[in-house]
Design an enzyme around this catalytic site. Structure first.
Site, short mmCIF file in Angstrom:
data_model
loop_
_atom_site.label_atom_id
_atom_site.label_comp_id
_atom_site.label_asym_id
_atom_site.label_seq_id
_atom_site.Cartn_x
_atom_site.Cartn_y
_atom_site.Cartn_z
CG PHE A 106 -2.05 -0.87 1.24
CD1 PHE A 106 -3.23 -0.53 0.59
CD2 PHE A 106 -1.98 -2.10 1.88
CE1 PHE A 106 -4.31 -1.39 0.56
CE2 PHE A 106 -3.06 -2.96 1.87
CZ PHE A 106 -4.23 -2.60 1.22
CG ASP A 107 0.46 5.94 -1.39
OD1 ASP A 107 1.49 6.41 -0.91
OD2 ASP A 107 -0.57 6.61 -1.58
CB CYS A 108 0.40 5.32 3.89
SG CYS A 108 -0.49 5.74 5.40
CE1 TYR A 109 0.42 9.94 6.23
CE2 TYR A 109 2.10 8.52 5.28
CZ TYR A 109 1.48 9.08 6.39
OH TYR A 109 1.94 8.77 7.64
CB THR A 122 -3.92 4.78 -0.63
OG1 THR A 122 -3.22 5.22 -1.81
CG2 THR A 122 -4.62 3.46 -0.92
#
Length: 242
Positions: free
Chosen positions: A11-14, A16
């Site tokens: 995952f990308d976090c920011y 998403t």
């Protein structure tokens, strides 16, 4: 291709999982209130994207919490506003306050039962620790820009992730890279031969917001407008009822 074909979701976090655009707009209010004209949300976000991307290229080893104060300073200059360095630093420390999307924690808790969950994020470890509390899940691996010494879309970040995941017994064909940003994530995922899933959080908005325009649009294998929609599709593959 099916969601159930994969062993790990990276995952990308920011953008998403964490609503960084709302976090940015809120964190920038001490600055934007000083500007002598009305700034639209997208105008703020697009200016932030320009200065953030430029600074990440210029100082790739600088921690995100120390890079954001420079972005704040550049924005103040662009908008003709005087700010103190203390104000700039305060913005850099605001990442931990950025909210999670309302569906992120519940979706991750479900997905944890079926996949290895991995973070590949353009952030420092201290800032991510604050965000991780909001996501309420234990990730199987966390790879930050601080760990990699560079920022996505650099190939270094994806090479680092793939090498480390191999030590965990996870091969490239078993990974589904899951992200909102075409610029930071889907482009390099294409270059590295990774399957990808677009969480199109901005599906009801114009432009690319806090990310740079990717140029030619990358390809992707799945598209959902939310994490909740991803979970729904996975349940349907398993023949489960909502």
């Amino acid at each position: 291709m099916k969601l159930t074909d994969f062993k790990a979701l990276t995952f990308d976090c920011y953008g998403t999982l964490i609503d960084w655009e709302s976090g940015m707009v809120e964190g920038l209010k001490p600055l934007t209130r000083k500007v002598g004209r009305e700034l639209s949300r997208n105008e703020i976000l697009e200016a932030h994207a320009r200065h953030e991307s430029s600074q990440q290229l210029q100082t790739p080893a600088k921690n995100y919490r120390d890079l954001l104060p420079i972005v704040y300073k550049r924005l103040a200059e662009e908008w003709g506003v005087t700010v103190t360095w203390a104000e700039c630093v305060a913005y850099g420390r605001s990442v931990k306050d950025w909210p999670a999307f309302s569906d992120s924690a519940e979706a991750l808790q479900y997905l944890k039962k079926h996949f290895k969950l991995v973070i590949l994020s353009n952030v420092d470890n201290e800032s991510f620790a604050g965000s991780n509390e909001r996501l309420e899940v234990d990730f199987d691996a966390i790879y930050t820009a601080e760990d990699c010494g560079s920022y996505k879309p650099s190939d270094r970040n994806f090479e680092y992730m793939l090498n480390k995941l191999e030590t965990l017994g996870i091969q490239k064909h078993e990974i589904l890279h899951t992200a909102e940003s075409m610029f930071h994530d889907h482009g390099p995922a294409n270059r590295h031969g990774l399957a990808s899933c677009w969480i199109y959080r901005r599906h009801d908005q114009q432009g690319f917001g806090a990310t740079m325009h990717p140029g030619e649009m990358p390809r992707y294998d799945f598209r959902f407008n939310s994490m909740a929609d991803l979970v729904k599709a996975h349940r349907q593959e398993l023949g489960q009822q909502d």
